[in-house]
Design a protein around this motif. Structure first.
Motif, PDB file in Angstrom:
ATOM      1  N   TRP A 180       0.845  -1.210   0.000  1.00  8.55           N
ATOM      2  CA  TRP A 180       0.000   0.000   0.000  1.00  8.55           C
ATOM      3  C   TRP A 180       0.871   1.247   0.000  1.00  8.55           C
ATOM      4  CZ3 TRP A 180      -5.440   0.947   0.221  1.00  8.55           C
ATOM      5  CH2 TRP A 180      -6.220  -0.200   0.083  1.00  8.55           C
ATOM      6  N   ARG A 181       1.925   1.186   0.799  1.00 10.81           N
ATOM      7  CA  ARG A 181       2.809   2.350   0.896  1.00 10.81           C
ATOM      8  C   ARG A 181       3.493   2.627  -0.451  1.00 10.81           C
ATOM      9  NH1 ARG A 181       4.512   5.295   5.208  1.00 10.81           N
ATOM     10  NH2 ARG A 181       3.086   4.171   6.546  1.00 10.81           N
TER      11      ARG A 181
ATOM     12  N   GLN B 222       0.881   4.051  -2.807  1.00 16.56           N
ATOM     13  CA  GLN B 222       0.553   5.439  -2.460  1.00 16.56           C
ATOM     14  C   GLN B 222       1.687   6.380  -2.832  1.00 16.56           C
ATOM     15  OE1 GLN B 222      -0.325   4.821   1.655  1.00 16.56           O
ATOM     16  NE2 GLN B 222      -2.527   4.666   1.319  1.00 16.56           N
ATOM     17  N   SER B 223       2.910   5.917  -2.618  1.00 12.92           N
ATOM     18  CA  SER B 223       4.040   6.796  -2.889  1.00 12.92           C
ATOM     19  C   SER B 223       4.269   6.971  -4.391  1.00 12.92           C
ATOM     20  CB  SER B 223       5.307   6.270  -2.204  1.00 12.92           C
ATOM     21  OG  SER B 223       5.741   5.095  -2.839  1.00 12.92           O
ATOM     22  N   ARG B 224       3.748   6.061  -5.193  1.00 13.72           N
ATOM     23  CA  ARG B 224       3.920   6.153  -6.648  1.00 13.72           C
ATOM     24  C   ARG B 224       2.818   6.962  -7.314  1.00 13.72           C
ATOM     25  NH1 ARG B 224       8.928   5.087  -8.573  1.00 13.72           N
ATOM     26  NH2 ARG B 224       9.855   4.047  -6.804  1.00 13.72           N
ATOM     27  N   LEU B 225       1.699   7.108  -6.626  1.00 10.67           N
ATOM     28  CA  LEU B 225       0.585   7.836  -7.240  1.00 10.67           C
ATOM     29  C   LEU B 225       0.644   9.294  -6.813  1.00 10.67           C
ATOM     30  CD1 LEU B 225      -2.275   5.247  -6.556  1.00 10.67           C
ATOM     31  CD2 LEU B 225      -1.294   5.788  -8.783  1.00 10.67           C
ATOM     32  N   PRO B 226       0.386  10.226  -7.745  1.00 10.83           N
ATOM     33  CA  PRO B 226       0.315  11.619  -7.318  1.00 10.83           C
ATOM     34  C   PRO B 226      -0.876  11.811  -6.386  1.00 10.83           C
ATOM     35  CG  PRO B 226      -0.288  11.393  -9.639  1.00 10.83           C
ATOM     36  CD  PRO B 226       0.183  10.047  -9.180  1.00 10.83           C
ATOM     37  N   LYS B 227      -0.807  12.886  -5.620  1.00 11.59           N
ATOM     38  CA  LYS B 227      -1.824  13.109  -4.582  1.00 11.59           C
ATOM     39  C   LYS B 227      -3.253  12.989  -5.113  1.00 11.59           C
ATOM     40  CE  LYS B 227      -0.998  15.923  -0.523  1.00 11.59           C
ATOM     41  NZ  LYS B 227      -0.583  17.237  -0.044  1.00 11.59           N
ATOM     42  N   HIS B 228      -3.516  13.550  -6.271  1.00 18.08           N
ATOM     43  CA  HIS B 228      -4.900  13.555  -6.753  1.00 18.08           C
ATOM     44  C   HIS B 228      -5.356  12.165  -7.208  1.00 18.08           C
ATOM     45  CE1 HIS B 228      -2.826  13.927 -10.622  1.00 18.08           C
ATOM     46  NE2 HIS B 228      -3.924  13.484 -11.179  1.00 18.08           N
ATOM     47  N   LEU B 229      -4.415  11.219  -7.276  1.00 17.93           N
ATOM     48  CA  LEU B 229      -4.804   9.848  -7.642  1.00 17.93           C
ATOM     49  C   LEU B 229      -4.720   8.886  -6.453  1.00 17.93           C
ATOM     50  CD1 LEU B 229      -3.163   9.243 -11.155  1.00 17.93           C
ATOM     51  CD2 LEU B 229      -5.555   9.664 -10.620  1.00 17.93           C
TER      52      LEU B 229
ATOM     53  N   CYS C 179      -0.824   5.910 -13.564  1.00 18.75           N
ATOM     54  CA  CYS C 179      -0.383   7.307 -13.682  1.00 18.75           C
ATOM     55  C   CYS C 179      -0.293   7.713 -15.143  1.00 18.75           C
ATOM     56  CB  CYS C 179       1.004   7.498 -13.080  1.00 18.75           C
ATOM     57  SG  CYS C 179       1.027   7.427 -11.314  1.00 18.75           S
TER      58      CYS C 179
ATOM     59  N   GLY D 152      14.779   7.772  -7.517  1.00 17.07           N
ATOM     60  CA  GLY D 152      14.528   7.219  -6.190  1.00 17.07           C
ATOM     61  C   GLY D 152      14.090   5.765  -6.202  1.00 17.07           C
TER      62      GLY D 152
ATOM     63  N   LEU E 252      13.968   3.204  -3.123  1.00 16.56           N
ATOM     64  CA  LEU E 252      13.790   3.828  -1.820  1.00 16.56           C
ATOM     65  C   LEU E 252      12.436   3.440  -1.220  1.00 16.56           C
ATOM     66  CD1 LEU E 252      15.247   5.783   0.022  1.00 16.56           C
ATOM     67  CD2 LEU E 252      14.060   7.645  -1.082  1.00 16.56           C
ATOM     68  N   ALA E 253      11.383   3.713  -1.977  1.00 11.08           N
ATOM     69  CA  ALA E 253      10.040   3.395  -1.473  1.00 11.08           C
ATOM     70  C   ALA E 253       9.896   1.906  -1.204  1.00 11.08           C
ATOM     71  CB  ALA E 253       8.993   3.828  -2.488  1.00 11.08           C
TER      72      ALA E 253
ATOM     73  N   ALA F 291      11.452   1.093   2.046  1.00 11.70           N
ATOM     74  CA  ALA F 291      11.117   1.921   3.195  1.00 11.70           C
ATOM     75  C   ALA F 291       9.765   1.555   3.767  1.00 11.70           C
ATOM     76  CB  ALA F 291      11.161   3.385   2.789  1.00 11.70           C
TER      77      ALA F 291
ATOM     78  N   VAL G 203       4.790  16.861  -6.120  1.00 16.64           N
ATOM     79  CA  VAL G 203       3.973  15.886  -5.382  1.00 16.64           C
ATOM     80  C   VAL G 203       2.574  15.832  -6.001  1.00 16.64           C
ATOM     81  CG1 VAL G 203       2.786  15.484  -3.177  1.00 16.64           C
ATOM     82  CG2 VAL G 203       5.217  16.009  -3.205  1.00 16.64           C
TER      83      VAL G 203
ATOM     84  N   PRO H 101       3.409  14.866 -10.946  1.00 19.08           N
ATOM     85  CA  PRO H 101       4.745  14.344 -11.271  1.00 19.08           C
ATOM     86  C   PRO H 101       5.098  14.485 -12.752  1.00 19.08           C
ATOM     87  CG  PRO H 101       3.220  12.550 -10.816  1.00 19.08           C
ATOM     88  CD  PRO H 101       2.478  13.810 -10.553  1.00 19.08           C
ATOM     89  N   TRP H 102       4.120  14.889 -13.576  1.00 18.64           N
ATOM     90  CA  TRP H 102       4.401  15.001 -15.023  1.00 18.64           C
ATOM     91  C   TRP H 102       4.698  16.426 -15.451  1.00 18.64           C
ATOM     92  CZ3 TRP H 102      -0.842  13.067 -14.034  1.00 18.64           C
ATOM     93  CH2 TRP H 102      -0.830  11.727 -13.647  1.00 18.64           C
TER      94      TRP H 102
ATOM     95  N   GLU I 213       9.555  12.460  -3.891  1.00 23.61           N
ATOM     96  CA  GLU I 213       9.356  11.026  -3.628  1.00 23.61           C
ATOM     97  C   GLU I 213       9.375  10.762  -2.122  1.00 23.61           C
ATOM     98  OE1 GLU I 213      10.546   6.637  -4.788  1.00 23.61           O
ATOM     99  OE2 GLU I 213      10.358   8.269  -6.167  1.00 23.61           O
TER     100      GLU I 213
ATOM    101  N   LYS J 231       6.130  11.946  -0.605  1.00 24.99           N
ATOM    102  CA  LYS J 231       4.997  11.046  -0.850  1.00 24.99           C
ATOM    103  C   LYS J 231       5.098   9.796   0.026  1.00 24.99           C
ATOM    104  CE  LYS J 231       4.890  10.808  -5.367  1.00 24.99           C
ATOM    105  NZ  LYS J 231       4.382  10.280  -6.615  1.00 24.99           N
ATOM    106  N   LEU J 232       6.335   9.351   0.196  1.00 26.03           N
ATOM    107  CA  LEU J 232       6.567   8.173   1.038  1.00 26.03           C
ATOM    108  C   LEU J 232       6.144   8.465   2.482  1.00 26.03           C
ATOM    109  CD1 LEU J 232       7.861   5.374   0.868  1.00 26.03           C
ATOM    110  CD2 LEU J 232      10.027   6.435   1.448  1.00 26.03           C
TER     111      LEU J 232
ATOM    112  N   ALA K  44       2.371   8.697   2.834  1.00 27.51           N
ATOM    113  CA  ALA K  44       1.597   7.482   2.551  1.00 27.51           C
ATOM    114  C   ALA K  44       1.046   6.905   3.855  1.00 27.51           C
ATOM    115  CB  ALA K  44       2.472   6.458   1.840  1.00 27.51           C
TER     116      ALA K  44
ATOM    117  N   GLY L 236      -0.216   3.753   4.404  1.00 27.87           N
ATOM    118  CA  GLY L 236      -0.136   2.306   4.639  1.00 27.87           C
ATOM    119  C   GLY L 236      -1.491   1.645   4.412  1.00 27.87           C
TER     120      GLY L 236
END
Lengths: 175, 209
Positions: A25-26, A29-36, A79, A101, A104-105, A108, B15, B18-19, B39, B42-43, B46, B48
């Motif tokens: 999930w993390r 979430q970290s891969r999707l932009p906020k609005h998604l 995305c 990055g 990293l995610a 982490a 954030v 990203p495009w 990144e 966003k991490l 997140a 969880g």
């Protein structure tokens, strides 16, 4: 009934999900932009629905890494689709943004982020906790701390830089 | 880019989008720095996974117990035959389940009704060379009898069985588990069936996504 040796057993997807769902999930979430961010559930569900339909035929040595890769790729696909819908198709190299990055995610997990955050200088951490984690307006946090909004931005940026450095040290990802 | 504040603004913008193209005033080095900080942001932001009982993926995978379907401890003990509780636990562990010998012992000896995740009960049954029906007992109806006898329910379960690649009976348990969410509990049969239909349709779309 003859059971195959444990090394040749394909684990149950449900059991794998229980074990790795926090990090999956993390990562999504970290891969999707906020609005998604509302698509996080779709990303993970799509990945597991496909795995149910077509389980991997080869033995997987590192399931966490395998699942994380699938989730990350699918998040990027979601995305890109959204981006194409919004901006029209863009050149392929635009995908470079998603490569920054990498690694990293994936490593982490919640606990690692929490540990790294605890080592961030207190004022910076205070700002990260309120502005990034609690998603409170910078203006409100600035008023609470008796500093300018501009100073909040700087503390946040410094906090993120320090957190990145801590995460890299903890997870062994080169900067 | 002139200041740390500008970089922070750029990180915020990344954030959210990203495009976005690299602004001319931002160097490649600054751009890479902003991307990596976005990144990290966003991490950090997140949330969880949701609690297991509110997790739709967990429901799809058969991780949401059905209160009316409980383990039949004595049946399990009988079916275990010559397998020790440790051997049962070891075999479950080989399939990825975090289960100890003490857990197995407690399930078979417990006088309380133990409702486990349907996916785990399926694996226990397989490890014992048996079926879910043989190692469980129903303490009530898994779903309202008016719903269970409706042909639409049968058809929805059949579609779910196709998506999950499991037998109809297993699919019914999974669907009953998914529909135990508080939101559906007091639904009238028609609304409940509509919700179940929507749930399965969504899974069908996921498979095709």
């Amino acid at each position: 009934m003859v059971e195959p040796p444990p090394s040749q057993v394909q684990p149950d997807l449900a059991a794998l999900y229980v074990r790795h769902r926090e990090v999956l999930w993390r990562v999504a979430q970290s891969r999707l932009p906020k609005h998604l961010s509302h698509r996080t559930e779709d990303v993970i569900q799509d990945v597991f629905a496909k795995l149910l339909e077509k389980p991997p035929t080869q033995l997987i040595n590192n399931w966490e890494s395998y699942l994380v890769t699938l989730v990350r790729r699918h998040a990027i696909t979601v995305c890109r689709k959204e981006r194409d819908d919004r901006h029209g198709e863009l050149p392929a190299e635009d995908g470079a943004a998603f490569a920054v990055g990498d690694g990293l995610a994936e490593r982490a997990e919640a606990q690692v982020v929490g540990q790294a955050l605890s080592r961030v200088e207190p004022r910076r951490r205070h700002v990260l906790e309120r502005v990034v984690i609690a998603d409170r307006p910078a203006k409100e946090v600035a008023a609470e701390m008796g500093i300018s909004e501009g100073r909040i931005s700087v503390l946040k940026k410094e906090g993120l830089q320090q957190l990145k450095s801590e995460l890299e040290q903890q997870t062994g990802v080169a900067s | 880019m002139s200041s740390a504040e500008d970089l922070a603004v750029l990180v915020d913008a990344l954030v959210n989008d990203p495009w976005m193209p690299r602004p001319e005033s931002v160097s490649e080095v600054e751009w890479a720095e902003a991307q990596s900080l976005a990144e990290v942001e966003k991490l950090l932001g997140a949330q969880g996974a949701p609690a297991l009982e509110h997790d739709p993926v967990a429901a799809m995978l058969g991780l949401r117990p059905v209160p009316a379907l409980v383990l039949d401890g004595p049946a399990m003990k009988r079916l275990r035959g010559k397998l020790s509780v440790s051997e049962v636990a070891n075999r479950l562990q080989a399939y990825g389940w975090e289960v100890s010998a003490a857990d197995v012992r407690s399930w078979q000896n417990s006088s309380a009704a133990v409702a486990l995740a349907p996916a785990l009960m399926e694996r226990i049954a397989a490890v014992l060379g048996s079926t879910v029906e043989a190692i469980t007992r129903e303490t009530g109806s898994m779903v309202d009898p008016a719903i269970a006898s409706d042909p639409r329910w049968e058809s929805i379960v059949e579609r779910l069985a196709a998506v999950l690649r499991v037998a109809w009976a297993q699919a019914e348990i999974r669907l009953a588990g998914a529909m135990t969410a508080a939101a559906y509990r007091h639904e009238a049969p028609d609304s409940f069936l509509e919700a179940a239909d929507a749930y399965v349709t969504r899974l069908e779309r996921s498979r095709e996504a």
